[in-house]
Design an enzyme around this catalytic site. Structure first.
Site, PDB file in Angstrom:
ATOM      1  NE  ARG A 479      89.363  69.584  79.428  1.00  0.00           N
ATOM      2  CZ  ARG A 479      89.528  70.896  79.450  1.00  0.00           C
ATOM      3  NH1 ARG A 479      90.672  71.419  79.055  1.00  0.00           N
ATOM      4  NH2 ARG A 479      88.585  71.713  79.862  1.00  0.00           N
ATOM      5  CD  GLU A 578      85.172  74.424  74.347  1.00  0.00           C
ATOM      6  OE1 GLU A 578      84.198  73.933  74.962  1.00  0.00           O
ATOM      7  OE2 GLU A 578      86.031  75.139  74.886  1.00  0.00           O
ATOM      8  NE  ARG A 582      89.099  70.384  74.949  1.00  0.00           N
ATOM      9  CZ  ARG A 582      88.086  70.876  75.670  1.00  0.00           C
ATOM     10  NH1 ARG A 582      87.425  70.076  76.484  1.00  0.00           N
ATOM     11  NH2 ARG A 582      87.749  72.140  75.595  1.00  0.00           N
ATOM     12  CB  CYS A 625      87.112  78.268  75.407  1.00  0.00           C
ATOM     13  SG  CYS A 625      86.398  79.205  76.758  1.00  0.00           S
ATOM     14  CB  THR A 627      88.301  79.287  80.225  1.00  0.00           C
ATOM     15  OG1 THR A 627      87.753  78.242  79.425  1.00  0.00           O
ATOM     16  CG2 THR A 627      87.368  80.467  80.229  1.00  0.00           C
ATOM     17  NE  ARG A 634      87.268  69.733  82.971  1.00  0.00           N
ATOM     18  CZ  ARG A 634      86.447  69.077  83.797  1.00  0.00           C
ATOM     19  NH1 ARG A 634      86.384  69.397  85.076  1.00  0.00           N
ATOM     20  NH2 ARG A 634      85.682  68.103  83.340  1.00  0.00           N
ATOM     21  NE  ARG A 662      84.017  72.241  84.338  1.00  0.00           N
ATOM     22  CZ  ARG A 662      84.586  72.204  83.145  1.00  0.00           C
ATOM     23  NH1 ARG A 662      84.392  71.170  82.347  1.00  0.00           N
ATOM     24  NH2 ARG A 662      85.353  73.187  82.724  1.00  0.00           N
ATOM     25  CD  GLU A 667      82.649  74.546  80.920  1.00  0.00           C
ATOM     26  OE1 GLU A 667      83.166  73.908  80.002  1.00  0.00           O
ATOM     27  OE2 GLU A 667      82.947  75.711  81.228  1.00  0.00           O
TER      28      GLU A 667
HETATM   29  P1  ADP Z   1      85.887  69.079  79.565  1.00  0.00           P
HETATM   30  O1  ADP Z   1      86.061  70.484  80.012  1.00  0.00           O
HETATM   31  O2  ADP Z   1      87.041  68.222  79.918  1.00  0.00           O
HETATM   32  O3  ADP Z   1      85.416  68.945  78.195  1.00  0.00           O
HETATM   33  P2  ADP Z   1      83.199  68.531  80.515  1.00  0.00           P
HETATM   34  O4  ADP Z   1      82.786  69.108  81.825  1.00  0.00           O
HETATM   35  O5  ADP Z   1      82.620  69.081  79.279  1.00  0.00           O
HETATM   36  O6  ADP Z   1      84.779  68.508  80.495  1.00  0.00           O
HETATM   37  O7  ADP Z   1      82.955  66.969  80.603  1.00  0.00           O
HETATM   38  C1  ADP Z   1      83.223  66.120  79.545  1.00  0.00           C
HETATM   39  C2  ADP Z   1      82.805  64.709  79.880  1.00  0.00           C
HETATM   40  O8  ADP Z   1      83.775  64.114  80.727  1.00  0.00           O
HETATM   41  C3  ADP Z   1      81.498  64.596  80.635  1.00  0.00           C
HETATM   42  O9  ADP Z   1      80.789  63.492  80.138  1.00  0.00           O
HETATM   43  C4  ADP Z   1      81.926  64.318  82.049  1.00  0.00           C
HETATM   44  O10 ADP Z   1      80.946  63.605  82.758  1.00  0.00           O
HETATM   45  C5  ADP Z   1      83.155  63.497  81.841  1.00  0.00           C
HETATM   46  N1  ADP Z   1      84.062  63.547  82.976  1.00  0.00           N
HETATM   47  C6  ADP Z   1      84.736  64.615  83.459  1.00  0.00           C
HETATM   48  N2  ADP Z   1      85.475  64.268  84.536  1.00  0.00           N
HETATM   49  C7  ADP Z   1      85.276  62.950  84.744  1.00  0.00           C
HETATM   50  C8  ADP Z   1      85.766  62.003  85.692  1.00  0.00           C
HETATM   51  N3  ADP Z   1      86.630  62.354  86.652  1.00  0.00           N
HETATM   52  N4  ADP Z   1      85.312  60.729  85.604  1.00  0.00           N
HETATM   53  C9  ADP Z   1      84.453  60.364  84.642  1.00  0.00           C
HETATM   54  N5  ADP Z   1      83.975  61.207  83.721  1.00  0.00           N
HETATM   55  C10 ADP Z   1      84.375  62.484  83.753  1.00  0.00           C
END
Ligand code: ADP
Ligand code: ADP
Ligand code: MG
Length: 709
Positions: A479, A578, A582, A625, A627, A634, A662, A667
């Site tokens: 993303r 956020e 995205r 953010c 970060t 990511r 994570r 997160e």
């Molecule tokens: P971001 O920082 O990209 O917003 P988050 O940790 O908030 O990430 O996660 C956002 C969503 O994306 C969550 O539902 C998470 O489970 C999903 N997600 C993140 N990485 C993967 C992946 N490799 N495969 C499937 N779902 C993912």
């Protein structure tokens, strides 16, 4: 007109369906066999009662009474369901008691007019001897209408008014009355399948007094709904007006009533007092603050549960709140008197206003004191020193953002890792004295600088599937975040900003072609169950992150939020979570090359769509953010590493490869069953392709290590 299904077929649908309804819970095979052939004396059937609940899996309750007698004829089903909904241990109800009008114990709940927009109390009544909607026909509906009009003619003084039939009303008048919260509409799916809109608009209409403070709905959900309402918080006046009207009308109408159930209504949730006393109340802070006890959701939900109140959106049941205004009403209607119900509501509302006051936005000085005196390992605490605080405290961005807007979340959540957000794009310059040190520290760079975007040569990436064995990687996702130039970030964004951004995004999505083509689904109006499922499946965000909540990230929720995706759900866009935007590319398995290539194609297409993204010469793409700045990228895998993840060296291993681990629900969540979300940690000071390569090398090392252990 709704056609009621065959009883056996309906029951089969219910058994097959995925629903949490009370109907499904209580209509056991045994009860079904006992009741399926029974009939009320006017021919009402079980099929009529369950038709809606069997056809609408999203129903909370799912059961209606086909006519007043149904409550006894089908009591083996109704009784347990009623006890469950009304939280009572026996189906019984006291004699009506509206209280002593001279000693109510309350008057105006909000004399200063700070919180309460309007107050409304309604009761439902049914004509004895008449069927509810499933058994009614045109003639019966007209008879009930006539009877009611005649009775209403006995009202005098301020209650005197006029009747308007829906059959004769112009569309414009109807729309205006609905908009102003006076009139009902025919858009409730559950009620529709319960035959509630049969013969519409025949026999339907509204009576109101000249000042529109006393109203009567004819043949909406119930035969009769009597309503007293006015602007402001004067509950006593509203209540007295309703009681006077109901007592007058009682003399000329015969209402269906039972000793066990009190007043009888079409829906079992309204039985008893049938009374719903509500205020439209502005409580944005309570709605925003997170629960004090475990779990997600807001303090508002928590307080409502505690005081037996129900929050709704301001356009009626099953709608969302707009601009921090909620419809809050008593939840209990049965097993207590009318006076008890209104008193319960009054007590809860008084408490809610008290808490909202206490939550009055803390001034910057108070936030600063909290941070200075509190224990915290956050980067905010480390870098917002006294001299820097003094230098920044009076600065304001062009969009009126302040230091308080940037640090509110971090001061109220001292356990934050970072603790500071940018209130808007310009904040990175206006508040650079604190933001730049935080950025350097987080991104582990000596100097704040960022190269020009470079996504690499997607035809020649030099990697493909990171896990052809399919033993480790479950799914892969990349993303990036983008902000719309000129619009503020969450702390200072208004409802209007959010709606405008959403409208622009929607236009841009229309330009996407090929694999990227898809549909935009606004969160406002999206069925809650659909929402939860999408989140569970890792596609959609939710509003449970308390750090983001405190930073106003969920203000005006869910207006202006939504998700766009292609039919395969391999390309998705989050709108106003956020970040303003995205962009997400994801799929099952470990083919990072395919996922990354799709993302790059999408970003390039969005750049051509007419949207303008906020970008900074030293910081790259700007995000809410700090970060996420820079590449904002990511790249993550959900990866099964039960051995490595339980090894004491796990954290050090991740650090060595600049990886972040994570939990798999995003997160700030925990990992489940040895499966981790592993992604690149660095986003600033390197190009997009470098960030992905870093993640690729790290994930390969993780797999090699897991194999070894
Ligand atoms: P971001 O920082 O990209 O917003 P988050 O940790 O908030 O990430 O996660 C956002 C969503 O994306 C969550 O539902 C998470 O489970 C999903 N997600 C993140 N990485 C993967 C992946 N490799 N495969 C499937 N779902 C993912
Ligand atoms: P009910 O259960 O009373 O039918 P709904 O949730 O279906 O309630 O709402 C009916 C209408 O009454 C809606 O238009 C709603 O906006 C309006 N309404 C409810 N409470 C209030 C209030 N306190 N002030 C103004 N309008 C209200
Ligand atoms: Mg309603």
């Amino acid at each position: 007109n709704e056609v009621v299904g065959d009883v056996d077929e309906l029951y089969a649908m219910l058994q097959k369906g995925n629903t949490k309804s009370l109907l499904k819970k209580h209509l056991t095979q045994e009860r079904f066999d006992l009741l399926k052939d029974k009939k009320t004396s006017i021919g009402g059937t079980l099929a009529q009662c369950i038709n809606s609940g069997c056809k609408n899996m999203h129903s909370g309750v799912g059961l209606y009474a086909c006519d007043p007698e149904a409550y006894e004829v089908f009591k083996e089903l109704f009784d347990p369901l009623i006890m469950d909904y009304h939280k009572i241990t026996k189906v019984e109800h006291p004699t009506p008691d509206f209280g002593d009008m001279d000693k109510l114990g309350f008057d105006d709940l909000d004399p200063a007019g700070e919180f309460i927009v309007s107050t409304r109390v309604r009761v439902g009544r049914s004509h004895a001897g008449f069927p509810f909607p499933p058994g009614a026909d045109e003639q019966k509906r007209r008879d009930m209408e006539d009877k009611t009009i005649k009775a209403l003619e006995h009202l005098d003084g301020d209650l005197k008014g006029e009747y308007f039939s829906l059959e004769k009303m112009t569309k414009e008048d109807e729309k205006q009355l609905i908009e102003d919260h006076f009139l009902f509409k025919d858009d409730d799916k559950c009620l529709r399948s319960a035959c509630g809109y049969n013969d519409w608009p025949i026999g339907r209409g509204i009576y109101f007094s000249k000042d529109k403070k006393f109203l009567t709905w004819i043949n909406e959900e119930d035969h009769l709904r009597f309503i007293s309402m006015q602007k402001g918080g004067d509950l006593a006046t509203v209540w007295k007006r309703l009681v006077t009207a109901v007592k007058t009308l009682e003399k000329n109408l015969n209402f269906a009533k039972s000793n066990r159930h009190g007043y009888l209504t079409f829906c079992p949730t309204n039985l008893g007092t049938t009374c719903r006393a509500s205020v439209h109340i502005k409580v944005p802070k309570l709605a925003k603050a997170a629960r004090e006890t475990e779990g997600s959701g807001s303090r508002l939900d928590e307080v409502c549960e505690k005081f037996n109140l129900q929050p709704r959106g301001i356009h009626g049941e099953h709608t969302e709140s707009v601009g921090g205004v909620y419809d809050i009403s008593n939840k209990r209607r049965m097993g207590l008197t009318e006076f008890d119900a209104i008193t319960e509501m009054k007590n809860g509302i008084v408490e809610i206003m008290k808490i909202e006051k206490e939550l009055e936005i803390m001034s910057l000085e108070e936030l600063w004191k909290k941070l200075k005196n509190g224990e915290s390992n956050s980067l905010l605490k480390k870098h917002l020193t006294e001299p820097i605080y003094n230098k920044l405290k009076d600065k304001v961005t062009y969009l009126k953002g302040t230091l308080a807007d940037c640090i509110r979340s971090g001061c109220n959540n001292l356990d934050s890792g970072c603790g500071i957000y940018a209130c808007d794009a310009e904040a990175y310059d206006v508040f650079s004295d604190v933001l730049f040190p935080v950025i350097k520290d987080y991104h582990k760079v000596d100097e704040v600088k960022h190269p020009n975007p470079d996504f690499g040569d997607i035809k020649n990436l030099g990697f493909g599937d990171l896990d052809p064995s399919k033993k480790y990687i479950i799914s892969t996702r990349v993303r990036v975040g983008r902000s719309l130039a000129g619009y503020p970030f969450p702390p200072t964004a208004t409802l209007k900003d959010r709606m405008e951004m959403e409208a622009r995004d929607k236009d841009a999505f229309e330009t996407l072609k090929g694999e990227l083509k898809g549909t935009y689904y606004p969160l406002y109006g999206m069925n809650r169950a659909t929402q939860l499922q999408l989140t569970e499946d890792h596609f959609l965000f939710n509003d449970s992150d308390r750090f983001l909540r405190e930073a106003s990230g969920f203000d005006d929720w869910p207006v202006g939020r939504g998700i766009f995706h292609n039919p395969q759900k391999t390309f998705l866009v989050w709108v106003n979570e956020e970040d303003h935007l995205r962009f997400i590319s994801m799929q099952m398995g470990g083919d990072l090359a395919a996922v990354y290539t799709r993302l790059v194609t999408a970003v390039q297409a969005m750049e051509k769509s007419g949207l303008k993204f906020a970008h900074h010469h030293k910081l790259g793409y700007l995000t809410f953010c700090p970060t996420n700045l820079g590449t904002t990228l990511r790249a993550s895998v959900h990866i099964r590493i039960p051995k490595l993840s339980t090894n004491p060296e796990f954290k050090a291993f991740c650090d060595r490869f600049n990886l972040q681990a994570r939990g798999i629900h995003g997160e700030h969540t925990e990992s489940v069953g040895g499966v981790y979300d592993i992604s690149n940690k660095r986003r600033l000071g390197l190009t997009e392709i470098e960030a992905v390569q870093e993640m690729r090398k790290g994930v390969e090392a993780v797999i090699a290590e897991e194999r070894k252990l």
